[in-house]
Design an enzyme around this catalytic site. Structure first.
Site, PDB file in Angstrom:
ATOM      1  N   MET A  90      68.628  72.618  60.812  1.00  0.00           N
ATOM      2  CA  MET A  90      69.827  73.299  61.488  1.00  0.00           C
ATOM      3  C   MET A  90      68.951  74.470  62.577  1.00  0.00           C
ATOM      4  O   MET A  90      69.532  75.450  62.458  1.00  0.00           O
ATOM      5  CB  MET A  90      71.083  73.740  60.931  1.00  0.00           C
ATOM      6  CG  MET A  90      72.475  73.148  60.311  1.00  0.00           C
ATOM      7  SD  MET A  90      73.079  73.123  60.076  1.00  0.00           S
ATOM      8  CE  MET A  90      72.912  75.165  58.503  1.00  0.00           C
TER       9      MET A  90
ATOM     10  N   HIS B 203      61.216  72.820  55.902  1.00  0.00           N
ATOM     11  CA  HIS B 203      61.019  71.727  56.755  1.00  0.00           C
ATOM     12  C   HIS B 203      60.063  71.429  57.640  1.00  0.00           C
ATOM     13  O   HIS B 203      59.959  70.300  57.459  1.00  0.00           O
ATOM     14  CB  HIS B 203      61.915  72.680  57.997  1.00  0.00           C
ATOM     15  CG  HIS B 203      63.182  73.509  57.361  1.00  0.00           C
ATOM     16  ND1 HIS B 203      63.790  74.496  57.011  1.00  0.00           N
ATOM     17  CD2 HIS B 203      64.413  72.866  57.578  1.00  0.00           C
ATOM     18  CE1 HIS B 203      64.640  74.277  57.594  1.00  0.00           C
ATOM     19  NE2 HIS B 203      65.056  73.286  57.607  1.00  0.00           N
TER      20      HIS B 203
ATOM     21  N   GLN C 194      73.498  67.097  48.802  1.00  0.00           N
ATOM     22  CA  GLN C 194      73.650  66.685  49.892  1.00  0.00           C
ATOM     23  C   GLN C 194      72.674  65.470  49.734  1.00  0.00           C
ATOM     24  O   GLN C 194      73.544  64.586  50.366  1.00  0.00           O
ATOM     25  CB  GLN C 194      72.893  67.696  50.389  1.00  0.00           C
ATOM     26  CG  GLN C 194      72.868  67.742  52.459  1.00  0.00           C
ATOM     27  CD  GLN C 194      72.258  68.359  53.232  1.00  0.00           C
ATOM     28  OE1 GLN C 194      73.055  68.899  53.509  1.00  0.00           O
ATOM     29  NE2 GLN C 194      70.825  68.047  53.563  1.00  0.00           N
TER      30      GLN C 194
ATOM     31  N   ILE D 116      60.019  73.209  48.343  1.00  0.00           N
ATOM     32  CA  ILE D 116      58.948  73.899  48.307  1.00  0.00           C
ATOM     33  C   ILE D 116      59.333  75.296  48.438  1.00  0.00           C
ATOM     34  O   ILE D 116      60.635  76.167  48.493  1.00  0.00           O
ATOM     35  CB  ILE D 116      58.717  73.318  49.598  1.00  0.00           C
ATOM     36  CG1 ILE D 116      58.550  72.312  50.073  1.00  0.00           C
ATOM     37  CG2 ILE D 116      57.369  74.355  50.273  1.00  0.00           C
ATOM     38  CD1 ILE D 116      56.829  71.852  49.296  1.00  0.00           C
TER      39      ILE D 116
END
Length: 281
Positions: free
Chosen positions: A30, A37, A155, A178
């Site tokens: 997102m 990420h 998720q 992380i």
């Protein structure tokens, strides 16, 4: 890195790669990217010949009074970071591209059972929104492999179940959470924390770690949970849930279960933080 908001552009490029026998990895996001990420992208680049990333703030997975409008959009910085990490194709669709008929007329994907507990109970419809957009992105990108962070444990299970149930030919890989030096799991929503709150935030991981240690030592789940909630409240959190579950079904842990996961969500100021720990009893 090629950037496009158009489905046809993404499909054309991925088909060209596949036509040459090359593999494609996909990392859906997102935006407002952090090192978590970027780690997904780097892991994807190790596994496959090409990496596709999407940035789409999905309105379907936000509930009423949630932070859809406030969610940070940082496309320029994200694009630079993705290029440096090895992404080659960036999909940046608008809501109209993903949901041309609007949300009310959209076909949904719903994964029963595991979507209804924990974050699903606190955020009704959230995982329907996640499953729908991820399924749609999978159909657009047609990757061989997709990468997700283990921080969003529930998720990840929802997506694995969807892929299995719908026979999608995609390998799902979870990547370790992380963390910042303090132990706080990296999250785009950490930006909502004040300096004082950020100093208190590592208490969430400490509470989970203490729960796991207690369970391994034979302390009851009820006792370790009560102690963890008390420690979070003392640190300034408002707990949403703190549960010990079977690691693959998310059912409440039984005394005979060996593979366990602790899942936690708690509010600290304006931020809703989540974390988890998978362990064997």
């Amino acid at each position: 890195m090629i950037t496009s908001a158009h489905i046809d552009d993404i499909r054309t490029q991925v088909r060209a790669w596949h036509a040459k026998g090359e593999t494609v990895a996909f990392v859906p996001t997102m935006g407002n990217l952090h090192q978590g990420h970027i780690t997904l992208v780097k892991e994807a680049a190790k596994k496959c010949d090409h990496v596709v990333v999407s940035i789409f703030v999905n309105p379907m997975q936000f509930g009423q009074n949630e932070d859809l409008d406030a969610y940070p959009r940082t496309l320029e910085a994200d694009s630079q970071a993705l290029t440096a990490a090895g992404a080659e194709l960036l999909f940046t669709p608008t809501p109209t591209v993903i949901y041309p008929k609007g949300l009310a007329q959209q076909t949904y994907v719903e994964v029963p059972g595991i979507s209804d507990v924990l974050c699903g109970a606190s955020r009704p419809g959230h995982f329907r929104g996640v499953a729908t957009v991820v399924c749609k992105l999978f159909n657009i990108v047609q990757p061989d492999v997709a990468f997700f962070g283990n921080k969003d444990y529930q998720q990840l299970l929802v997506i694995r179940t969807m892929v299995e149930d719908l026979s999608l030919p995609i390998e799902i890989i979870g990547v370790d959470t992380i963390r910042e030096a303090s132990g706080l799991a990296m999250s785009s929503r950490n930006g909502y924390l004040t300096a004082e709150e950020k100093a208190a935030a590592p208490a969430l991981k400490k509470a989970i770690d203490a729960m796991a240690q207690g369970i391994k030592q034979g302390v009851s789940i009820e006792q370790v949970t009560a102690e963890a909630k008390a420690s979070l409240i003392a640190a300034g959190f408002t707990p949403d849930y703190l549960e010990v579950c079977h690691a693959t079904t998310l059912a409440n842990a039984e005394t005979t279960d060996q593979a366990l996961v602790i899942l936690a969500a708690a509010y600290l100021g304006k931020a809703r933080l989540i974390d988890n720990l998978r362990f064997d009893r």
